[in-house]
Every structure is written in structure tokens, then in C-alpha cells.
Design a protein around this motif. Sequence first.
Motif, mmCIF file in Angstrom:
data_model
loop_
_atom_site.group_PDB
_atom_site.id
_atom_site.type_symbol
_atom_site.label_atom_id
_atom_site.label_comp_id
_atom_site.label_asym_id
_atom_site.label_seq_id
_atom_site.Cartn_x
_atom_site.Cartn_y
_atom_site.Cartn_z
ATOM 1 N N LEU A 44 0.826 -1.214 0.000
ATOM 2 C CA LEU A 44 0.000 0.000 0.000
ATOM 3 C C LEU A 44 0.860 1.264 0.000
ATOM 4 O O LEU A 44 0.394 2.335 -0.416
ATOM 5 C CB LEU A 44 -0.909 -0.004 1.239
ATOM 6 N N LEU A 45 2.113 1.146 0.420
ATOM 7 C CA LEU A 45 2.955 2.328 0.621
ATOM 8 C C LEU A 45 3.186 3.165 -0.640
ATOM 9 O O LEU A 45 3.204 4.399 -0.545
ATOM 10 C CB LEU A 45 4.297 1.914 1.228
ATOM 11 N N PRO A 46 3.381 2.561 -1.832
ATOM 12 C CA PRO A 46 3.546 3.413 -3.018
ATOM 13 C C PRO A 46 2.336 4.310 -3.296
ATOM 14 O O PRO A 46 2.491 5.453 -3.741
ATOM 15 C CB PRO A 46 3.759 2.404 -4.149
ATOM 16 N N ILE A 47 1.137 3.802 -3.015
ATOM 17 C CA ILE A 47 -0.069 4.623 -3.200
ATOM 18 C C ILE A 47 -0.101 5.733 -2.159
ATOM 19 O O ILE A 47 -0.405 6.896 -2.467
ATOM 20 C CB ILE A 47 -1.339 3.759 -3.108
ATOM 21 N N LEU A 48 0.229 5.392 -0.919
ATOM 22 C CA LEU A 48 0.232 6.394 0.144
ATOM 23 C C LEU A 48 1.273 7.479 -0.117
ATOM 24 O O LEU A 48 1.057 8.643 0.230
ATOM 25 C CB LEU A 48 0.500 5.728 1.495
ATOM 26 N N TYR A 49 2.379 7.090 -0.717
ATOM 27 C CA TYR A 49 3.414 8.068 -1.065
ATOM 28 C C TYR A 49 2.842 9.119 -2.015
ATOM 29 O O TYR A 49 3.111 10.318 -1.855
ATOM 30 C CB TYR A 49 4.599 7.355 -1.702
#
Length: 227
Positions: A44-49
Motif C-alpha cells: 500500500l505504501l507506493p499509493i500512500l506516497y
Amino acid sequence: MRELLCLVFLDITESLFRARIPIIEYRVRDPYLINHHAGLCGSLLPILYRVCLLGAAIRKGSQHPFSHNCFDILREEIVAWAPSVSAAMAGRFSEEEMLLLLTQANLHRNAALLILHRLRFPFGDHDDDAEFLSQTIIREMQYCLAMTKHYPQIYHWSCPLLELRSRTLWAGKTSSRRCRGSNGSSFYPFVANLRLFLTRVWTSRDEGTTRYLFDLFDEDDNLSIPL
């Protein structure tokens, strides 16, 4: 890798709330990786970035207009995201442990939706949608606690509480006690003074001083609402 993921996760979750650019853009190499802090949230982290980049641009008063399309695309990606769970992984954990991991992932996804919503709409605008997301987060935490006797780790505890305009549900000492009892609750330094913090945020919202989440912080990234 596990240590790096932990640090990136902490940085991104805090950057989401403060609308700033994270230090590192995480690239997923193993979508099935489980981290002792990030759980199943690695993919999920790339989207949150990207949500952080949008928030930072809005906070800095970018001269480029933000189309509804950019918000819609990010929202669709967050809604469509689901943690990757292999059969081998599921066999390694008990049902309670899997519920904790999956709840943590869902909570951070819904918290991201709430933050994205508040980047698009200031306080006072589309509040019903924001409160629905907040209630969803709280219900998920209550269910997880009832089933496992534990809270999952979540670093957006204050976000849903800021949206509870009734000021009765989960307010005051009850919310403060439950926050302190959750894993990761000490991530925000104002948890110990949560009741006072919420009261002052609600007052500033009513007065129109606080329009967005990032209005809670000054240029040095410190709380702009004294406790």
C-alpha cells in the motif's frame, strides 16, 4: 529490508497526517512480506506516497490547479487495494493473528481514504462522508478488540476522532484511554492530552481557523494548537 520497511512505514504514515513529502519512495519487491510494524501494508505504501505528494503540494499552496480526476484516481486505487496473503502465509498464523493483520491493513486503507477526502474537502464540506469513514474505522477497531482482545497497530488514531462532530461518541476520557491502550498510540505526542486537543480542534474548526488537517501544524511541523 524489514528494518527499512518499518522506517518507511512510520515516515509515510506521519507524512500523510502532516501533508509532507516522505524521505523515501518505497518500491515493493515482495508483496507477501510481513513486517512487525507495517504488517501487510507494504504494497500500500507506493499509493500512500502519492497521497503524501498531493498533500504536500496542496499544503504549500501549489499554483497548479488540482483536478477532480487526480483525487478520483487515487481514491479508486486505494479502494481497489487489498493485502496480499498467500496460503503459506495464512498457515503460519492463527485466526486471531490474521484478523489483527488484516484489520490493520484495512484501517490504514480507510485512514488514507479519510485523509485524501480531507485534502479534497476542507472541514465543513462533505462532513457526512468523512464521519462515515471515521465510524467505519472505529467499528473495525471495536470488532478486532472484541474478537482478539487486542488492538491492531494504527498510526492515524486521531483522524477519525476529529470527525466525530457529535462530541459524545468516543469522547473525553474514554477515547483517551482506548487510544493509550492501542499499539502505536504513542506515535502522536498529543495522545496524553487527547481530550484537550480534540476540544481545541473542534473549536478552531467552528471558528474556521482549521480548514484542513495540515492546518494543525505550523511551518516547522509542530502543532499549531497549543495544549
